[in-house]
Design a protein around this motif. Structure first.
Motif, short mmCIF file in Angstrom:
data_model
loop_
_atom_site.label_atom_id
_atom_site.label_comp_id
_atom_site.label_asym_id
_atom_site.label_seq_id
_atom_site.Cartn_x
_atom_site.Cartn_y
_atom_site.Cartn_z
N HIS A 213 1.01 -1.17 -0.18
CA HIS A 213 -0.06 -0.09 -0.14
C HIS A 213 0.80 1.27 0.11
O HIS A 213 1.89 1.39 0.52
N GLU A 274 -4.79 0.17 -5.91
CA GLU A 274 -5.68 -0.09 -4.85
C GLU A 274 -7.08 -0.51 -5.55
O GLU A 274 -7.51 -0.14 -6.41
N GLY A 278 -6.60 0.23 1.25
CA GLY A 278 -6.21 1.76 1.26
C GLY A 278 -6.94 2.53 1.99
O GLY A 278 -7.90 2.28 2.76
#
Length: 341
Positions: A213, A274, A278
């Protein structure tokens, strides 16, 4: 539509795809109208590159897959002599242009609504030839058990009826314009099986799914893990630091199909940063399983030379009403594609 660890919040503006122009039908399209098999929007006779009326896909050089295979069979049924390989290469482009010229369409090599309307023909039990192979190819790609042999038998009619029922069409076993439209736009393997779509995404080398992430560490909610979990029949997991922490979300088949077709139909190489993981704005479509973010296109970062405008246009054509990228607040380095709730 991820934020920094500080979680800056922004409300995403919606961009609604334009309505395609409507024009009168001519030639074979008129025969389809008489048969009661018109699409809901009459296709335009002149087409702009890369644009198509609602319901008909736009295929062009670089496209691949069952839709291109069907296109090649249909072109052969109209007098062309293409090798059917599922790849929209120079020979297919030349054949499309020749067909368009003969039918007084815009000669651009792009197969949009007007060209489809002239190519497709109504098929029913007893029909034979390349056009039947086109329909069989699409039926098979949509999960129906048919052989691609060019013969419209009673067994093929039964498979057409099964597809029509699943697509919410009139169940008559006849392949007319509405059935062609649905076959060409249905998601692979039946269209509503999110696990099957996720497996196809995982198998595409042209689609890279992030394993980290930008704003935190959580292996269970990365883009790749979201797709792996979906392929295994589970919901995709949100990140613990987001507004909807630690939730399982069913990814929408429309969104999965859109992601897949960006690669198979439009030929993009993508890096997805994503999906539901996230940190996003509180009412983000990510948390509903109907959006994804893309950071790299064809090996280049969004905002640093990547063809983001072409990608955004493709997302809109694939049904995403919310498409944001460079020029939109908070999206200078990625493209966000979100489907309707």
């Amino acid at each position: 539509m991820y934020a920094s660890p500080a979680r800056t919040r922004r409300t995403a503006a919606r961009l609604v795809a334009g309505v395609a122009a409507i024009a009168a039908l001519t030639g074979p399209a008129a025969a389809l109208a008489a048969a009661g098999e018109l699409p809901t929007t009459a296709p335009a006779a002149a087409e702009r590159p890369g644009r198509s009326a609602a319901g008909w896909p736009a295929l062009k050089a670089g496209s691949r897959g069952a839709e291109v295979t069907a296109l090649q069979y249909l072109l052969n049924s109209r007098g062309q002599s293409l090798t059917v390989d599922g790849t929209f290469g120079p020979a297919t482009t030349a054949a499309v242009k020749a067909f368009q010229k003969a039918r007084h369409l815009a000669v651009d090599g792009v197969v949009g609504a007007g060209t489809w309307a002239e190519l497709v023909t109504t098929l029913r039990s007893g029909a034979k030839g390349p056009a039947v192979k086109a329909a069989q190819t699409l039926l098979k790609a949509r999960g129906q058990a048919v052989a691609v042999d060019g013969s419209f038998t009673a067994a093929v009619a039964a498979r057409v009826k099964a597809f029509q029922k699943s697509a919410g069409l009139a169940v008559d076993g006849v392949v007319g314009a509405r059935t062609w439209e649905a076959l060409l736009n249905a998601a692979p393997s039946g269209g509503t099986d999110r696990a099957a779509l996720a497996k196809q995404i995982l198998a595409r080398k042209q689609i890279t799914l992030a394993t980290v992430h930008p704003g935190g560490k959580h292996a269970g909610s990365t883009a790749r893990q979201n797709i792996v979990d979906t392929a295994n029949g589970k919901g995709a997991l949100t990140s613990p630091w987001g507004d909807r922490p630690n939730r399982r979300v069913a990814l929408d088949p429309r969104m999965l199909n859109g992601l897949l077709k960006l690669s198979t139909q439009y030929g993009f190489r993508l890096s997805v940063s994503e999906i539901v993981g996230g940190d996003h704005s509180g009412n983000s479509r990510h948390y509903a399983g109907i959006a994804f973010d893309i950071t790299y296109v064809n090996g280049r970062h969004v905002g640093s030379g990547a063809p983001h405008q072409q990608l955004m246009a493709a997302c809109k054509k694939l049904g995403a009403p919310e498409v944001l990228g460079p020029g939109s607040a908070g999206h200078s380095r990625h493209v966000h594609c979100g489907w309707s709730r």
